[in-house]
Design a protein around this motif. Structure first.
Motif, PDB file in Angstrom:
ATOM      1  N   VAL A  86      42.017  36.345  30.629  1.00  0.00           N
ATOM      2  CA  VAL A  86      42.676  36.242  31.838  1.00  0.00           C
ATOM      3  C   VAL A  86      44.199  37.690  31.370  1.00  0.00           C
ATOM      4  CG1 VAL A  86      43.938  35.846  33.690  1.00  0.00           C
ATOM      5  CG2 VAL A  86      42.081  35.006  33.454  1.00  0.00           C
ATOM      6  N   ILE A  87      44.815  37.064  30.283  1.00  0.00           N
ATOM      7  CA  ILE A  87      46.199  36.910  29.830  1.00  0.00           C
ATOM      8  C   ILE A  87      45.742  38.680  28.909  1.00  0.00           C
ATOM      9  CG2 ILE A  87      48.487  36.633  28.107  1.00  0.00           C
ATOM     10  CD1 ILE A  87      48.281  33.798  28.878  1.00  0.00           C
ATOM     11  N   GLN A  88      45.100  38.193  28.147  1.00  0.00           N
ATOM     12  CA  GLN A  88      44.740  39.460  27.700  1.00  0.00           C
ATOM     13  C   GLN A  88      44.520  41.084  28.737  1.00  0.00           C
ATOM     14  OE1 GLN A  88      41.447  39.759  24.174  1.00  0.00           O
ATOM     15  NE2 GLN A  88      41.545  41.617  24.111  1.00  0.00           N
ATOM     16  N   ARG A  89      43.664  40.797  29.715  1.00  0.00           N
ATOM     17  CA  ARG A  89      43.465  42.275  30.574  1.00  0.00           C
ATOM     18  C   ARG A  89      44.984  42.212  31.199  1.00  0.00           C
ATOM     19  NH1 ARG A  89      38.586  42.704  32.367  1.00  0.00           N
ATOM     20  NH2 ARG A  89      37.198  40.891  31.048  1.00  0.00           N
ATOM     21  N   MET A  90      45.415  40.924  31.402  1.00  0.00           N
ATOM     22  CA  MET A  90      47.344  41.504  31.819  1.00  0.00           C
ATOM     23  C   MET A  90      48.042  42.235  30.860  1.00  0.00           C
ATOM     24  SD  MET A  90      48.988  41.172  34.867  1.00  0.00           S
ATOM     25  CE  MET A  90      50.225  41.922  34.931  1.00  0.00           C
ATOM     26  N   GLU A  91      47.559  42.309  29.271  1.00  0.00           N
ATOM     27  CA  GLU A  91      48.013  42.433  28.576  1.00  0.00           C
ATOM     28  C   GLU A  91      47.717  44.249  28.501  1.00  0.00           C
ATOM     29  OE1 GLU A  91      49.029  39.925  24.219  1.00  0.00           O
ATOM     30  OE2 GLU A  91      47.112  40.706  24.530  1.00  0.00           O
TER      31      GLU A  91
END
Lengths: 306, 470
Positions: free
Chosen positions: A151-156
């Motif tokens: 999820v964090i990677q998607r936000m990145e």
């Protein structure tokens, strides 16, 4: 920096030892090369339309919510910086990503999780740009939410594309070490003035959006204030006279930024710290946060209309 | 969270299997794999709407689980987005595959690279590269490098396989610097090259780096250019050291040994900062104890010391990085002002009657799909004797991975910028249903689009000076 490289022929001088990353250490660089670089940064700033643009929220509710959300975000970023051992410049860079993202995309009122996720993504990206050692995503702890790495990677990725991959933003930290010795004749042996200027910049960034003022202006104003908090318009112009014509800096902006920095300091000194440092989702706290807009914004005078 | 743009989303949960590819991928016809490196795979593709356009698509390897977007990918895309020069590889598009969050970079395709050109002359035609071609390649390489250095970018990994040359078409024979995975902007923190987790060949590495120098400059790129220049002249790597793979800080004594044998022993008199370099101090016995009978650079490259080519080469291979010639200075060197003059098409000399060498096209492995999985299609070889794949194993002389960037003849800036916007529309970070923006008023949208359009066209805010004073 190695004393022998000081008089080197112009070339792109970089350092890779960790000591160079200590921000309190004053480095003197090859003069001509550094001057050219600083000039090119200032030129870049003046060509950019990032600074001084108007934020897009126009109803009061959203503005208040965003104002508080940003303050909480800043507090989370600064305390997480400390926990993970990042440099101050990394935290500031993270904040510039945050502010630029917010200026381009809308986050609905009360979408607290989105702000937190955004903070994590921005700090992780800033660390990838500035830090030698980058922790894995699981080290970023949000309060009340547990974001999976994917999820964090998607936000990145969302931040990267929203900012159009322009991740090497100029910050006041790019200028600090350059301006200080030019304004202060005596050498700052213990790094006291640098630390003081850094503190000023960080306090400023809590109140003021990083896109409101040009980074060079913030840097020079904070250095001026760190050296002397009694400057008048005239004495200030005298101090920066040579510098400002050399770099074509705008004295007017520096002066108003100096006053704004000073105002923020005065207010900070007059505010009990229990209120001014309130953070609602500090990483160490374990209570799930509830946003209460009415009470949660101790710093009222925010120069930017968020 | 909501979008401000109004274009439709791409890649919204569509399947990436070859039968049902995401939208962005459908604009391409995949030809096959043309390269493989530490950062991922490179594919050759054609644009469906214009079959004459060839594109190289670099797929980044997924970063380690839990690390997020790879810092190398961020840096490379960030740099490539901001640079635009005839002699630098052209990034035409960035695609995000939203299912597995993999990143794909689309470049103009370049048919040749210096590694293959040198190899072809050495192993196939058994003949030196003609003077005009050598000089044109070198000039264009320096021209691109001068642009990068003027914009405060160090490449740090120049080697023949990263220097591309365009094949048939409007840009035939134009040199393109590629692979910015290790490039740095001034002031950015520098990780030591050896613990980047990257294979960097040591043959083109400057002596100050080999001796453990921590403060290095754009002069490291000029050393590499010198090595490449010599290799173009002799068809052999100039300093072919044996690499020590030990960690964490391998001391490349053999590489230094190879350099000293040709250039002689460096001295503190000629290179004052030498005394401060870590390995020079700690390895006194090894390095300083050795006596070298220097045969002289000119005898290795078969040039008379009076030859301007030799003069330029020796200035690039100056030990002291502060005295080493800069790219801007090199472009002004006498060598480039005498016949044959360098030209834009490095492969075809302007004088009629000069022999034109037909370089082989890049072998394509049609067995490998975009996902890196092997399909059942029969293999086709465009040319050459490479049998299947292009990994280092089929090219025993290459101790580094295949180049990761290829260039083609195409300019599609508009399209590429549209795609950046498109790419930014489709992410839903938490897979949480998100409301469309309540506050995306028309005038804001307009503002936003204007901003984007401006950004896309001129890349404002980037130092544009043509050449920095050196």
């Amino acid at each position: 920096m190695d004393p022998d490289t000081r008089f080197s022929l112009p070339s792109l001088l970089c350092e890779e030892d960790e000591s160079s990353l200590q921000e309190t250490k004053l480095v003197s660089s090859p003069k001509s090369e550094d001057d050219l670089y600083i000039r090119s940064l200032i030129e870049t700033e003046s060509k950019s339309n990032d600074y001084g643009c108007v934020c897009v929220c126009d109803d009061d509710n959203s503005r208040n919510w965003l104002k508080c959300a940003r303050l909480d975000a800043v507090n989370w970023i600064f305390s997480t910086r400390e926990i993970l051992g990042f440099q101050f410049r990394t935290a500031y860079l993270c904040l510039t990503y945050f502010d630029r993202f917010i200026s381009r995309r809308f986050i609905d009122n009360g979408k607290d999780w989105a702000i937190q996720l955004l903070c994590i993504a921005c700090l992780s990206l800033a660390a990838k740009m500035e830090e030698l050692m980058v922790p894995s995503l699981s080290h970023y702890k949000a309060q009340g939410y547990n974001f999976e790495s994917s999820v964090i990677q998607r936000m990145e990725l969302m931040v990267l594309t929203t900012l159009e991959w322009k991740m090497s933003c100029i910050t006041p930290f790019s200028y600090l070490h350059h301006f200080l010795p030019k304004i202060n004749d005596e050498r700052d042996y213990d790094g006291f003035l640098v630390s003081k200027a850094i503190d000023l910049i960080l306090d400023f960034s809590k109140d003021v959006n990083s896109m409101d003022h040009r980074p060079s202006v913030v840097a020079i104003a904070s250095v001026l204030l760190a050296c002397d908090d009694q400057l008048t318009r005239n004495t200030m112009e005298f101090k920066i006279g040579v510098l400002s014509s050399f770099y074509s800096l705008e004295k007017e902006h520096i002066h108003s930024c100096y006053n704004l920095l000073k105002e923020i300091q005065t207010k900070k000194n007059n505010t009990p710290c229990s209120i001014s440092l309130t953070t609602h989702w500090s990483p160490s706290s374990t209570v799930k946060r509830k946003l209460r807009f009415e009470q949660s914004c101790p710093l009222q005078k925010i120069s930017r209309r968020l | 969270m909501s979008n401000r743009g109004n274009s439709s989303g791409s890649g919204s949960n569509s399947n990436i299997s070859s039968s049902n590819r995401p939208e962005w991928l459908q604009q391409y016809d995949l030809i096959g794999k043309i390269g493989e490196g530490t950062y991922g795979l490179v594919f050759l593709a054609k644009i469906k709407s214009n079959r004459s356009k060839s594109i190289a698509i670099k797929k980044f390897k997924q970063s380690k689980d839990g690390d997020g977007v790879s810092p190398t990918a961020i840096r490379e895309i960030m740099l490539l987005r901001e640079i635009s020069h005839d002699n630098v590889v052209k990034l035409v598009n960035v695609h995000i595959n939203h299912i597995d969050m993999s990143l794909y970079l689309a470049f103009d395709y370049a048919e040749h690279d210096l590694y293959e050109i040198i190899r072809h002359h050495r192993d196939k035609v058994n003949q030196a590269i003609n003077q005009y071609t050598v000089k044109s390649i070198l000039w264009q390489l320096l021209n691109g490098l001068n642009y990068l250095h003027s914009n405060w970018i160090m490449h740090r990994d120049l080697k023949p396989s990263n220097i591309l040359v365009m094949g048939d078409g409007e840009e035939q024979g134009v040199v393109k610097i590629a692979d910015f995975g290790l490039a740095r902007i001034y002031q950015a923190p520098l990780k030591p090259l050896f613990d980047n987790g990257v294979v960097v060949t040591i043959w083109y590495r400057a002596p100050e780096l080999l001796l453990g120098g921590k403060h290095y400059t754009s002069a490291v790129d000029m050393w590499a250019v010198g090595c490449i220049f010599a290799e173009l002249l002799t068809l052999k790597p100039l300093f072919q050291g044996q690499e020590v793979k030990a960690t964490p800080n391998p001391f490349q004594l053999d590489q230094l040994d190879k350099i000293f044998k040709v250039l002689g022993h460096p001295t503190v008199e000629k290179w004052p900062t030498l005394a401060h370099l870590p390995h020079w101090q700690t390895d006194q016995q090894h390095i300083q104890g050795h006596k070298y009978d220097s045969p002289g650079l000119y005898s290795v490259v078969h040039l008379s010391p009076k030859n301007p080519a030799y003069d330029l080469l020796s200035k690039m291979l100056e030990y002291d990085p502060r005295k080493r010639i800069t790219a801007a200075q090199a472009l002004e060197h006498e060598y480039f002002r005498m016949e044959p003059l360098p030209g834009r098409n490095a492969l075809v000399p302007p004088q009629p009657g000069e022999k034109i060498v037909n370089y082989p096209t890049r072998p394509v492995d049609t067995n490998t799909d975009f996902e890196g999985t092997t399909s059942l299609q029969p293999a086709q070889q465009a040319s050459g004797n490479v049998s299947g794949g292009m990994g280092p194993h089929v090219m025993p002389t290459r101790n580094v991975p295949r180049p990761m960037h290829m260039v083609g003849m195409q300019r599609m800036q508009q399209q590429s910028m549209a795609a950046y916007n498109l790419a930014s529309q489709a992410i839903n970070p938490a897979n949480i249903p998100m409301q469309r923006g309540v506050a995306a008023q028309p005038h804001q949208q307009q503002q936003q689009q204007q901003l984007r359009r401006k950004d896309g066209m001129g890349m404002p805010g980037y130092p544009q000076q043509k050449s920095r004073r050196f």
